[in-house]
Design a protein around this motif. Sequence first.
Motif, PDB file in Angstrom:
ATOM      1  N   ALA A  38       0.826  -1.212   0.000  1.00  0.00           N
ATOM      2  CA  ALA A  38       0.000   0.000   0.000  1.00  0.00           C
ATOM      3  C   ALA A  38       0.857   1.257   0.000  1.00  0.00           C
ATOM      4  N   ILE A  39       1.867   1.295   0.850  1.00  0.00           N
ATOM      5  CA  ILE A  39       2.706   2.497   0.918  1.00  0.00           C
ATOM      6  C   ILE A  39       3.493   2.682  -0.382  1.00  0.00           C
ATOM      7  N   GLU A  40       3.922   1.583  -0.967  1.00  0.00           N
ATOM      8  CA  GLU A  40       4.668   1.665  -2.226  1.00  0.00           C
ATOM      9  C   GLU A  40       3.779   2.156  -3.367  1.00  0.00           C
ATOM     10  N   LEU A  41       2.571   1.616  -3.467  1.00  0.00           N
ATOM     11  CA  LEU A  41       1.671   2.047  -4.539  1.00  0.00           C
ATOM     12  C   LEU A  41       1.199   3.482  -4.343  1.00  0.00           C
ATOM     13  N   THR A  42       1.041   3.894  -3.089  1.00  0.00           N
ATOM     14  CA  THR A  42       0.686   5.292  -2.813  1.00  0.00           C
ATOM     15  C   THR A  42       1.803   6.222  -3.270  1.00  0.00           C
ATOM     16  N   ALA A  43       3.036   5.858  -2.986  1.00  0.00           N
ATOM     17  CA  ALA A  43       4.187   6.676  -3.405  1.00  0.00           C
ATOM     18  C   ALA A  43       4.258   6.767  -4.930  1.00  0.00           C
ATOM     19  N   TRP A  44       4.032   5.655  -5.599  1.00  0.00           N
ATOM     20  CA  TRP A  44       4.038   5.682  -7.064  1.00  0.00           C
ATOM     21  C   TRP A  44       2.926   6.578  -7.592  1.00  0.00           C
ATOM     22  N   ARG A  45       1.756   6.462  -7.006  1.00  0.00           N
ATOM     23  CA  ARG A  45       0.622   7.270  -7.473  1.00  0.00           C
ATOM     24  C   ARG A  45       0.926   8.756  -7.310  1.00  0.00           C
ATOM     25  N   ALA A  46       1.554   9.129  -6.200  1.00  0.00           N
ATOM     26  CA  ALA A  46       1.962  10.521  -5.995  1.00  0.00           C
ATOM     27  C   ALA A  46       3.009  10.927  -7.025  1.00  0.00           C
ATOM     28  N   GLU A  47       3.921  10.030  -7.325  1.00  0.00           N
ATOM     29  CA  GLU A  47       4.973  10.297  -8.320  1.00  0.00           C
ATOM     30  C   GLU A  47       4.359  10.616  -9.696  1.00  0.00           C
ATOM     31  N   PHE A  48       3.239  10.000  -9.998  1.00  0.00           N
ATOM     32  CA  PHE A  48       2.595  10.237 -11.291  1.00  0.00           C
ATOM     33  C   PHE A  48       1.724  11.488 -11.277  1.00  0.00           C
ATOM     34  N   GLY A  49       1.680  12.179 -10.138  1.00  0.00           N
ATOM     35  CA  GLY A  49       0.946  13.444 -10.052  1.00  0.00           C
ATOM     36  C   GLY A  49      -0.539  13.297  -9.800  1.00  0.00           C
ATOM     37  N   ASP A  50      -0.962  12.121  -9.378  1.00  0.00           N
ATOM     38  CA  ASP A  50      -2.381  11.898  -9.131  1.00  0.00           C
ATOM     39  C   ASP A  50      -2.795  12.606  -7.844  1.00  0.00           C
ATOM     40  N   PRO A  51      -3.734  13.547  -7.906  1.00  0.00           N
ATOM     41  CA  PRO A  51      -4.134  14.303  -6.715  1.00  0.00           C
ATOM     42  C   PRO A  51      -4.814  13.446  -5.649  1.00  0.00           C
ATOM     43  N   LEU A  52      -5.250  12.247  -6.004  1.00  0.00           N
ATOM     44  CA  LEU A  52      -5.902  11.369  -5.036  1.00  0.00           C
ATOM     45  C   LEU A  52      -4.928  10.434  -4.322  1.00  0.00           C
ATOM     46  N   ALA A  53      -3.648  10.567  -4.629  1.00  0.00           N
ATOM     47  CA  ALA A  53      -2.650   9.641  -4.089  1.00  0.00           C
ATOM     48  C   ALA A  53      -2.684   9.549  -2.572  1.00  0.00           C
ATOM     49  N   ARG A  54      -2.830  10.667  -1.894  1.00  0.00           N
ATOM     50  CA  ARG A  54      -2.781  10.668  -0.422  1.00  0.00           C
ATOM     51  C   ARG A  54      -4.154  10.508   0.222  1.00  0.00           C
ATOM     52  N   SER A  55      -5.220  10.632  -0.554  1.00  0.00           N
ATOM     53  CA  SER A  55      -6.555  10.539   0.047  1.00  0.00           C
ATOM     54  C   SER A  55      -7.290   9.247  -0.301  1.00  0.00           C
ATOM     55  N   VAL A  56      -6.771   8.497  -1.260  1.00  0.00           N
ATOM     56  CA  VAL A  56      -7.401   7.245  -1.671  1.00  0.00           C
ATOM     57  C   VAL A  56      -6.391   6.113  -1.491  1.00  0.00           C
TER      58      VAL A  56
END
Length: 194
Positions: A38-56
Amino acid sequence: MTSAGPVDDDGDTGDSGDTGEADDPLVGVIIEIPQPYAIELTAWRAEFGDPLARSVPPHITLLPPTRLARDGFDPLVAHLRTVAAAREPFEVLLRGTATFRPVSPVVFVQLAHGISECEMLQAAVRSGPVSRDLDFPYHPHVTVAHDVAASALDRAETALRDWEGRFTVGGFSLHEHGADGVWRLHERFAFRTG
């Protein structure tokens, strides 16, 4: 809906099951992705600029956002307990990426194992007091980029092409969307063991 939640970030518009009033609870049911994935996929999602990375949080959707009548919580919880009690833990293997483009601007990590179990589980969850249709055919996955630039979607699809994670699903969880736009855990439902 003021913001996307843990169950509507993947191209399902979420409120298509909305037959209640705006102040009725908005709920969703998911399989939570465990740590360390979960933490790894969240970090990747943030890296891609997804605004929902930290809230979803990373998840597999079982019931997309669905409006529930105020008096519907107890029947829903009872139904979910029954569904969970009838299931046994199963293995999920997440491997590689795919996309819903051009239909929806989403890149996701695929399920290589556990697809049929997720399909049967979501059908059971969506029966009974939460019976509803979906906007798209059910396809279990974990979103890693949504509604970002095409170049970011391309990067997501390439960067996680060889990513892999394996875990045992021991249950699922019910979440409620608050007036503040935040999704909160309402209850977890464990599968039977033994």
